[in-house]
Structures are given as structure tokens and as C-alpha cells.
Design an enzyme around this catalytic site. Structure first.
Site: not given
Ligand code: PEP
Ligand code: MG
Length: 585
Positions: A434, A458
Site C-alpha cells: 500500500e 491506500d
Molecule cells: C486498501 O488500502 O486498498 C485496502 C484494501 O485496505 P483499507 O481500504 O482497509 O485501507
Molecule cells: Mg489500506
């Protein structure tokens, strides 16, 4: 007509149900004289229960996290016992014949008005404490407004500033057809919940709380990002037709749940689901997902009245693994911080840049006991199922050193469990990708992990330096931007070359245009909101790998996001005209 961000596709019509801050339905009814004593007692009982909660929470946090972090709950208890606080509530119940819930709502209003006048950050933080205390008290009243009776007849369109996780859970019992929020964006709680339930939703609609009242007729167009308030009869008839088409398409696609996920030329794909709890795991099953690619465990903490201990967590995880398709599940450790906070981990101090601050595994390192508790609970739950079906994954990995540290924590958890003579099996360990730093150095991380899952929500915000929850910069926070596409291609190709399984579990995996591009880049595993699995399975069956690769070859030459989007819209219209209704712009 109001415009916002399209966050969950489809068209829905219903009666507005406006959720005011914290309380779903602040009670306006006046008490009879004969009810006053009972209402005072109702409030006293709620106060005792809230104080008992806080005492228990303080003890648990003291043991698992630390003395300093536990202190905040002593402060909350002191607020509850504060005579000025209690006397006001008692007064309003007796003098103004208001219910305890309505009195709490009024008190919150008073404090909010008082504290928002000040620029003093410390005082503003204290408002958050008072708010927390009031929510806790409200949750113990007999008529808990967050889980109360059915307010009005559905189907409903929920209108809110932003949904709290606890409110989103409470909404499960109502007939909700659509969601509109004033704040939020593609990846906020409300959006994620709407998508996981297949409910059309629009976020980031300015001033919607001032324009709509409960009972209005609302149209939500989750493809165009448009909300209509009390539309005229012609417009309503046109939207009703679209709504019917949306429901028909959804029902028709749901019939493919037992079919394998294959491209037109027969290449097998893994279509998994992202879940927040056991209801979503069941939805994943119903939609034909082959497993769970992302279980966000933080929802357990966010909706739990206090801090779940190892046994409580173990029970929850075991139940979720048991309910997951083929017991196949990737469990992500706590990803708190950023937009999701809990007071007991020291989140009572505001950070200037919470998304770039102390979140996810970064705080796990500072509270190893707290973190080890979760790892032990996950290992115990996973060990009850065939080896290899349940996996462990860490969010926000930035450096190689972090992975080494995490591995040593896991070894410690195994050791503790072995000493306790608990049945354990080895879990496969994965990282979420991320952070741009990890994307650039992914080749040096791959021999330390068993799989990679790209968290594009992210990754996109960090690559574009554009907050995923801020509607003002949503034009930049775009997964189809050339910069993002280049990075994704690099990561997918590197993982494939080094034969480490790679998935995308960010929201883009379930979006038709992005799906086509990821497929053409070589991705074969996707994890998405359960409700998107049928449409992506259908889309996959209408496209060959060669077609997807040739689309990628063209798109990689484009210089702007607008070009990519325009081109992809045309491709989608040609390849799958039957599915354009499920695409959002
Ligand atoms: C992301 O960041 O793509 C993810 C799947 O995690 P979250 O949306 O929970 O931050
Ligand atoms: Mg995430």
C-alpha cells in the site's frame, strides 16, 4: 439535483431517513408525568452500566496496552460522574419532560456549540471525549437509538454526514435501498458497507443534511453520483425504470454463483471477497466468491463496546473462518489509525497527518502485547481448519526490516501457544502493498513473504498525495491515473516473475474498467466487495487474456487519466454492453 461522488453503482428510490449525528432518531416525544420517575431510573441504570464498562475497559487496556493509554477511561468515568453533566440531564427529564436519549442529544448539541467556538485544540479534543461518553450512555438506554425500532416504512434511503461503524451495523435490520453521505468518498466506511451489501450510494454531497428531511422521496444514482430530492413524476418514472433494470440485472447475475470464474479463453481466475464481519462472509458465499481475500479485523474493535481479549477474538475469528467459502480466508491484522481510531491506543491525541502517521503495524510495534494477543487469536482460530486455508496478512508494510520484525513476533506467538499446548498449524504470511516505498522495492521483499495483496485504496492516495477521504482532491485520487497504472504493472509483473501469488484487494478490483486493466497486466486473483463478484465473473467470461493485454498495451501510452477513462468506457461498451449499468464514472 445534487452531485457527489459515485461510490456504489446502481439506482435506488426510497424514503429519506436522515441520521443526525450519533443518534439515529433523536426522540422528540414528551414524557407523561407518570413516566418521569421511570425515565430517571432508566438514565441512572445506563450511567451505572456505562461506568462499569469503562472500569472493565480501563483494566483490560492497562494489562494489554499500557497504563497511560488506560487513563483516558478513568477520565471518561469522571465525566459520567460529573454533577454538572448529570444535573442537566435530570433537569431536562423532570422539567422539560424530555426522554433521556433526547436529553443526551441536547447536551451534545450544547457542548458542540460551546467547544466549536474555541480554537483551542486541547478543548476541541475534550469534545471528542464527551461525545464518546454520550454515545456510550446512549447505547445503554432502554431505547437505544442506534438499534431502535423501525423508524418509518422502507425502502429507505439513509442520509447522514458519515456513518459510524456502529450505526452501519445497526442499519442491517432496516430495509435500506440507498445511502447518501455528506462527507466521505470511495473508500470511507459508508462506501465500503454500501458496496458489500450491493446498495447504490453517493458520498461527498455538500449540504445534503440541510436540504433533505426524513420522509422526502429520494433517488440515488450510484453510477453518475447524483441524488434527486422529491423528483417530479416524469423523472421518477424514468428512474423507476432504471431501478428495475438494475435489480433485474443483479438477480440475473446472482445465478452464476456456482459457475467457475473463467475468462473467455478458459483461464481460471480467483474471485474473492473483502469482508468486515460474519454477515459479509455469508454474503460472499451467497455471491459465489471462492474465498475471502481480505478480512478487515479492525471492525471487530470498532464495534466492540470494550477491548476484545484473546478468547473473545478467537471465537469471532473461528466463526468467520467457519463461515467463509471453503474456509479460505486472508485475515488482516488490525489496521487502525488514519481514518479509524480507538481511544485505548493513544488516538486521543490528534496527529497532523494521520494517514501518514501512527497507523497499522506501526502502532503494533509499540504495543507488542496487544498485537501478540491478536496474532495468537488468529493462529488458534486458523489452526482449527485444514492447514493453509486461513492466512495472516499485515497492512501498511513499508520496509524489509518491518517484515523481519513481524516474523519474529509470529515466532514468539507460536512459542507461547506451544508452551500452552494449544493445537497450532503454520500460517502463510502475506504483506499488503500500500506504500510507494514497498512498491519500488517489492523485489527485495518477496523472499520474506508467501503472498502479496495490493491495497490500491491506500497505494493510490499515497502515490497521488491525495487523501482518499477528501472529496476536494478526489479528482487526483484516481486508480486509473497513468502513474498508478505503471506502478501496478511493475508490482504485478515482479510478483509473477518471482512466482509469489499476488492479489489486488483495493476497491478497484471490483470495478469493470480497472478489472480489465489488471487482468491484462497479468493479475489472476482479485478480492472485492461480495456484491461485485457476480458482475466481474460475467465480465471475465466475455473477455480473453489477449484482448485484455492489448487494451493494456494501448492504455500504457496515454498521458492523462481522462484519456484512460474515455478509452476504457468505450472498451467496456464494446466488450460488455450488458454490464455498463454496473460501472460508475
Ligand atoms: C486498501 O488500502 O486498498 C485496502 C484494501 O485496505 P483499507 O481500504 O482497509 O485501507
Ligand atoms: Mg489500506
Amino acid at each position: 439535483m445534487r452531485r457527489g461522488i459515485a461510490v456504489s453503482p446502481g439506482v435506488a428510490i426510497g424514503t429519506a431517513y436522515v441520521i443526525h449525528e450519533i443518534f439515529v432518531n433523536p426522540d422528540t416525544q414528551r414524557l407523561e408525568d407518570t413516566q418521569i420517575t421511570a425515565e430517571l431510573a432508566n438514565y441512572e441504570t445506563a450511567r451505572d452500566k456505562a461506568a462499569a464498562d469503562l472500569r472493565a475497559l480501563e483494566k483490560k487496556v492497562d494489562a494489554q496496552v499500557g497504563h497511560e493509554e488506560a487513563f483516558i477511561f478513568a477520565v471518561h468515568r469522571a465525566i459520567i460522574r460529573e454533577p454538572a453533566f448529570t444535573n442537566k440531564i435530570r433537569n431536562w427529564i423532570v422539567e422539560d419532560k424530555m426522554t433521556a436519549a433526547a436529553s443526551l442529544h441536547r447536551l451534545l448539541g450544547e457542548y458542540t456549540a460551546m467547544f466549536t467556538k474555541t480554537r483551542d485544540e486541547y478543548l476541541q479534543e475534550r469534545l471528542n471525549d464527551i461525545r464518546d461518553v454520550i454515545i456510550r450512555l446512549g447505547s445503554h438506554l432502554n431505547q437505544n437509538p442506534n438499534s431502535g425500532e423501525k423508524p418509518i416504512d422502507g425502502p429507505l434511503i439513509v442520509i447522514a454526514d458519515e456513518l459510524l461503524p456502529s450505526q452501519a451495523v445497526a442499519l442491517g435490520q432496516f430495509d435500506v435501498n440507498g445511502i447518501v453521505t455528506q462527507a466521505g468518498s470511495q473508500t470511507s466506511h459508508a462506501a465500503i458497507i454500501a458496496r458489500s451489501r450491493g446498495i447504490p450510494a453517493v458520498s461527498g454531497v455538500k449540504n445534503i443534511l440541510r436540504k433533505v428531511k426524513t420522509g422526502d422521496t429520494i433517488v440515488v444514482d450510484g453510477r453518475a453520483g447524483v441524488v434527486e430530492i422529491n423528483p417530479n413524476s416524469e423523472s421518477l418514472a424514468a428512474f423507476r425504470k432504471l431501478e428495475r433494470e438494475f435489480f433485474d440485472l443483479r438477480d440475473q447475475l446472482a445465478a452464476n454463483r456456482d459457475d467457475p470464474a473463467l475468462t473467455q479463453d478458459g483461464v481460471e481466475l480467483k474471485l474473492e471477497a473483502n469482508i468486515n464481519g460474519v454477515d459479509d462472509a455469508q454474503a460472499a458465499h451467497a455471491m459465489g466468491a471462492s474465498g475471502i481475500g481480505l478480512y478487515r479485523t479492525e471492525y471487530l474493535y470498532l464495534t466492540h463496546a470494550d477491548l476484545p481479549d484473546e478468547d473473545e477474538q478467537y471465537e469471532v475469528y473461528r466463526n468467520i473462518v467457519a463461515n467463509s467459502p471453503n474456509h479460505n480466508i486472508t485475515i488482516r491484522t488490525l489496521d487502525i489509525g488514519g481514518d479509524k481510531t480507538v481511544a485505548y491506543l493513544g488516538h486521543d491525541h490528534k496527529e497532523a497527518n494521520p494517514f501518514m502517521g501512527w497507523r497499522s503495524i506501526r502502532l503494533s510495534f509499540e504495543h507488542p502485547e496487544f498485537f501478540n494477543t491478536q496474532i495468537r487469536a488468529i493462529i488458534r482460530a486458523a489452526s482449527e481448519f485444514p492447514e493453509g486455508t486461513a492466512r495472516l496478512m499485515f497492512p501498511m508494510v513499508t520496509t524489509v526490516e518491518e517484515i523481519r520484525k513481524l516474523r519474529s513476533m509470529i515466532r514468539k506467538a507460536y512459542k507461547t501457544l506451544s508452551a500452552r499446548k494449544v493445537k497450532i498449524c503454520e500460517l502463510r504470511i502475506g504483506m499488503m502493498l500500500e506504500v510507494p516505498a514497498a512498491a519500488i522495492t517489492i523485489d527485495s521483499m518477496l523472499d520474506l513473504v508467501d503472498f502479496v495483496s495490493i491495497g490500491s485504496n491506500d497505494l493510490v492516495q499515497y502515490l497521488m498525495a491525495a487523501d482518499r477521504d477528501n472529496p476536494k482532491v478526489s479528482h487526483l485520487c484516481q486508480p486509473l491515473s497513468p502513474a498508478v497504472l505503471r506502478v501496478l504493472k511493475h508490482v504485478i509483473e515482479t510478483c509473477n516473475r518471482q512466482r509469489v501469488p499476488v492479489t489486488v484487494c483495493g476497491e478497484m478490483a471490483g470495478k469493470p474498467k480497472a478489472f480489465l486493466l489488471l487482468l491484462g497486466m497479468g493479475l489472476r486473483r482479485f478480492s472485492m466487495s461480495p456484491s461485485f463478484v457476480p458482475s466481474i465473473k460475467q465480465l471475465a467470461s466475455q473477455v480473453s487474456i489477449e484482448q485484455a493485454e492489448s487494451i493494456v498495451a494501448s492504455v500504457m501510452k496515454f498521458k492523462t487519466t481522462a484519456q484512460v477513462k474515455r478509452y476504457m468506457t468505450r472498451q467496456l461498451e464494446q466488450l460488455a454492453p450488458n454490464l455498463t449499468m454496473l460501472d460508475s464514472n
